[in-house]
Write an enzyme that holds these catalytic residues in place. Structure first.
Site, PDB file in Angstrom:
ATOM      1  N   ASP A  74      -0.675 -15.507-102.405  1.00 43.73           N
ATOM      2  CA  ASP A  74      -1.496 -14.287-102.365  1.00 43.73           C
ATOM      3  C   ASP A  74      -1.403 -13.691-100.956  1.00 43.73           C
ATOM      4  O   ASP A  74      -1.624 -14.389 -99.966  1.00 43.73           O
ATOM      5  CB  ASP A  74      -2.951 -14.631-102.710  1.00 43.73           C
ATOM      6  N   ASP A 104      -0.358  -8.435-105.528  1.00 43.48           N
ATOM      7  CA  ASP A 104      -0.033  -9.233-104.337  1.00 43.48           C
ATOM      8  C   ASP A 104      -0.162 -10.726-104.574  1.00 43.48           C
ATOM      9  O   ASP A 104      -0.248 -11.492-103.626  1.00 43.48           O
ATOM     10  CB  ASP A 104      -0.908  -8.813-103.158  1.00 43.48           C
ATOM     11  N   GLU A 105      -0.208 -11.135-105.833  1.00 45.11           N
ATOM     12  CA  GLU A 105      -0.327 -12.576-106.072  1.00 45.11           C
ATOM     13  C   GLU A 105       0.510 -13.021-107.249  1.00 45.11           C
ATOM     14  O   GLU A 105       0.779 -12.261-108.175  1.00 45.11           O
ATOM     15  CB  GLU A 105      -1.788 -12.989-106.264  1.00 45.11           C
TER      16      GLU A 105
HETATM   17  P1  TTP Z   1      -6.917  -9.254-103.143  1.00 51.27           P
HETATM   18  O1  TTP Z   1      -5.772 -10.212-103.012  1.00 51.27           O
HETATM   19  O2  TTP Z   1      -8.112  -9.699-103.906  1.00 51.27           O
HETATM   20  O3  TTP Z   1      -7.446  -8.822-101.711  1.00 51.27           O
HETATM   21  P2  TTP Z   1      -6.667  -8.621-100.360  1.00 51.27           P
HETATM   22  O4  TTP Z   1      -5.233  -8.928-100.509  1.00 51.27           O
HETATM   23  O5  TTP Z   1      -6.998  -7.258 -99.827  1.00 51.27           O
HETATM   24  O6  TTP Z   1      -7.371  -9.668 -99.409  1.00 51.27           O
HETATM   25  P3  TTP Z   1      -7.212 -11.263 -99.409  1.00 51.27           P
HETATM   26  O7  TTP Z   1      -6.673 -11.600 -98.065  1.00 51.27           O
HETATM   27  O8  TTP Z   1      -8.585 -11.784 -99.617  1.00 51.27           O
HETATM   28  O9  TTP Z   1      -6.282 -11.622-100.505  1.00 51.27           O
HETATM   29  O10 TTP Z   1      -6.416  -7.930-103.809  1.00 51.27           O
HETATM   30  C1  TTP Z   1      -5.125  -7.394-103.534  1.00 51.27           C
HETATM   31  C2  TTP Z   1      -5.168  -5.890-103.433  1.00 51.27           C
HETATM   32  O11 TTP Z   1      -5.703  -5.333-104.618  1.00 51.27           O
HETATM   33  C3  TTP Z   1      -6.074  -5.406-102.307  1.00 51.27           C
HETATM   34  O12 TTP Z   1      -5.397  -5.330-101.068  1.00 51.27           O
HETATM   35  C4  TTP Z   1      -6.483  -4.060-102.801  1.00 51.27           C
HETATM   36  C5  TTP Z   1      -6.489  -4.192-104.309  1.00 51.27           C
HETATM   37  N1  TTP Z   1      -7.889  -4.331-104.758  1.00 51.27           N
HETATM   38  C6  TTP Z   1      -8.580  -3.190-105.133  1.00 51.27           C
HETATM   39  O13 TTP Z   1      -8.024  -2.091-105.177  1.00 51.27           O
HETATM   40  N2  TTP Z   1      -9.896  -3.328-105.496  1.00 51.27           N
HETATM   41  C7  TTP Z   1     -10.552  -4.520-105.448  1.00 51.27           C
HETATM   42  O14 TTP Z   1     -11.763  -4.591-105.777  1.00 51.27           O
HETATM   43  C8  TTP Z   1      -9.831  -5.693-105.065  1.00 51.27           C
HETATM   44  C9  TTP Z   1     -10.507  -7.036-105.001  1.00 51.27           C
HETATM   45  C10 TTP Z   1      -8.498  -5.549-104.725  1.00 51.27           C
HETATM   46 MG    MG Z   2      -4.559 -10.722-101.412  1.00 52.79          MG
END
Ligand code: TTP
Ligand code: MG
Length: 395
Positions: free
Chosen positions: A9, A104-105
Site C-alpha cells: 500500500d 494504491d494497494e
Molecule cells: P489509502 O491507501 O487509504 O490512503 P493514503 O494512501 O492516502 O494514505 P496511507 O499512507 O494511510 O495509505 O487510500 C489511497 C488513496 O485513495 C488516497 O491517497 C486517496 C484515495 N482516497 C479517497 O479519495 N478517499 C478516502 O476516503 C480514502 C481513504 C482514500
Molecule cells: Mg495508501
C-alpha cells in the site's frame, strides 16, 4: 508449501504523487481534496498534515481549522490512475497472482517464488523499485494470509516493512486494538468495548457462536480474522466471481407454473453465461421479492461443480418451492445467481451419458443463441415467456 502473501500500500498516495511532481511540497502538511472554502472532504493527507489530526474523509473546513498553513490541492485523478497502473505493472513482474485492492494497494501471492529471493527480499525489491521508478514510498506487509498481510503493511506505515513469521499470525494480532482489524468499523469497535473487549486477542478468545450472535455473518469473518485465519485466495481481477440474472414482472404473480417457467429461462441465461466464461458453479442462489417488497435470498451448495442448465434449474426449483411453500404472497421479482465458481478444465463423467447428452444440448443451444439471439430458441419448460417481463438485468 508455506503460503506467503505480500500486501503493498502506497503512503499518502494522492499527496505523494503531487509531492513527487513538485518537490517543494515535500515535508509539508499537504491535503488533496480541494480548496478548504469549498464543500468536500480530505481524500489524502501527508503524514505532516496527519500530525495536526487531519484524516481522510474529514470535511475540508475542519482540516483547515486544524492546520490553516496546510497546502490544499485539488488533485488530478487521471494522474493517480496512471501511477496506479505503473505500480501494478511493477508488481506483476513478481507473480501472476496479483490482486489490486484499490488504486494504491494490492495483494501479491509469492508462494514458491524463490527465484526473486525470500519474500522479505522481494518486498525490499518492490519498495526500491517503487521509490526509484515512481518516486513514492510503499509500505509492505508479509504474512501467511491476506488479512494479516494487510494489518502488517498498515502497522509499518509510512515506508514500512513488517513480516509476520509463519505460524505467528495469531500472536502478532493479539496485542493490537480491535480497530486495526479490517472489518471492525467504529460501531463494532464500540459494541466490543461495551463487552470489555479492546484487543484482537480478546476478540479471538471469544467463541465463534458468541461473535456471530452479536455481529451476524460479518462476525464469523471477524472472528476468524482475529485468530489469524483467512483462506481467501489472491484473485487476479477479471475473474468472474458470480453471475446472476433477475427479472421484475409487469404484474405481480403467484402462478407457480409461470414462476417455474421464468425460473427455467433465468437458469438458462445464467448457465449460458457460465459456459461462456468456461466456469462451473458450486453454489446456486435464488432471489425473491414479494409484492410487499420483502426480499429474500436462498442458497444451495452442491458437492459437484456444474454448468448444466438442468442442474442449476433443479437446484433453483428446490429453493423456489421451499420459499413459496406456506407463503400466499405474490411475487414481484425473481432472480437466480451462481457463485463459488471454479474455472477451466472440466471433469467429464464419461460414464454418465445423460449428463453428457444434456451438456451437448446446452452447448448446441448456446451456439444457436449466439448466432441468432437468445430468444431464437426456447426450451420446453421456458416456453411462452415473452411479454411477461417488465425488465431484466444481470451482473
Ligand atoms: P489509502 O491507501 O487509504 O490512503 P493514503 O494512501 O492516502 O494514505 P496511507 O499512507 O494511510 O495509505 O487510500 C489511497 C488513496 O485513495 C488516497 O491517497 C486517496 C484515495 N482516497 C479517497 O479519495 N478517499 C478516502 O476516503 C480514502 C481513504 C482514500
Ligand atoms: Mg495508501
Amino acid at each position: 508449501m508455506i503460503r506467503r502473501i505480500l500486501h503493498i500500500d502506497l503512503d499518502a498516495f494522492f499527496v505523494s504523487v503531487e509531492q513527487a511532481l513538485a518537490p517543494e511540497l515535500s515535508g509539508k502538511p499537504v491535503v488533496v481534496g480541494g480548496r478548504p472554502d469549498r464543500r468536500g472532504v480530505v481524500a489524502s493527507a501527508s503524514y505532516e498534515a496527519r500530525a495536526f489530526g487531519i484524516r481522510a474523509g474529514m470535511p475540508l473546513g475542519e482540516a483547515y481549522r486544524l492546520c490553516p498553513q496546510a497546502i490544499f490541492l485539488q488533485g488530478t485523478f487521471s494522474r493517480y490512475r496512471e501511477v496506479s497502473s505503473r505500480l501494478m505493472t511493477i508488481l506483476a513482474d513478481y507473480s501472476p497472482h496479483l490482486e489490486p485492492a484499490g488504486l494504491d494497494e494490492a495483494y501479491l501471492d509469492v508462494t514458491g517464488c524463490d527465484v526473486h529471493g525470500s519474500p522479505r527480499q522481494l518486498a525490499l525489491t518492490v519498495k526500491e523499485r517503487v521509490k526509484t521508478e515512481l518516486g513514492l514510498t510503499a509500505s509492505v506487509g508479509v504474512a501467511g494470509c491476506k488479512i494479516v498481510a494487510k494489518v502488517a503493511s498498515d502497522l509499518g506505515k509510512p515506508d514500512g516493512l513488517v513480516e509476520v513469521a509463519p505460524g505467528q499470525e495469531k500472536g502478532f494480532l493479539a496485542p493490537l486494538p480491535v480497530a486495526r482489524l479490517p472489518g471492525v468499523g467504529r460501531k463494532t469497535e464500540q459494541a466490543l468495548r461495551a463487552m470489555g473487549i479492546t484487543t484482537v486477542g480478546e476478540l479471538a478468545a471469544l467463541t465463534p457462536e458468541f461473535v456471530k450472535s452479536h455481529f451476524g455473518t460479518a462476525g464469523t469473518a471477524i472472528y476468524h480474522y482475529a485468530n489469524g485465519i483467512d483462506n481467501r485466495e489472491v484473485k487476479p481481477p477479471g475473474e468472474t466471481k458470480s453471475i446472476s440474472r433477475e427479472t421484475t414482472f409487469a404484474q405481480d404473480t403467484s402462478d407457480h407454473r409461470l414462476l417455474q417457467a421464468i425460473l427455467r429461462y433465468l437458469c438458462e441465461l445464467v448457465g449460458a453465461e457460465l459456459r461462456r466464461h468456461n466456469k462451473q458453479t458450486r453454489s446456486i442462489m435464488l432471489k425473491l421479492r414479494y409484492a410487499d417488497f420483502e426480499t429474500i435470498t436462498r442458497h444451495l451448495g452442491s458437492k459437484e461443480a456444474t454448468d448444466a442448465d438442468d442442474i442449476i434449474f433443479a437446484g433453483a426449483t428446490r429453493l423456489l418451492d421451499r420459499a413459496l411453500s406456506g407463503k400466499g404472497k405474490a411475487v414481484r421479482l425473481l432472480g437466480v445467481g451462481v457463485s463459488n465458481l471454479v474455472g477451466g478444465g472440466k471433469q467429464l463423467n464419461l460414464f454418465d451419458s445423460t449428463s453428457q447428452r444434456s451438456e451437448h444440448l446446452d452447448r448446441a443451444i448456446d451456439r444457436i443463441r449466439r448466432r441468432y439471439g437468445f430468444g431464437s430458441i426456447q426450451t420446453g419448460s421456458a416456453l411462452a415467456l415473452r411479454d411477461v417481463f417488465a425488465g431484466e438485468k444481470g451482473d
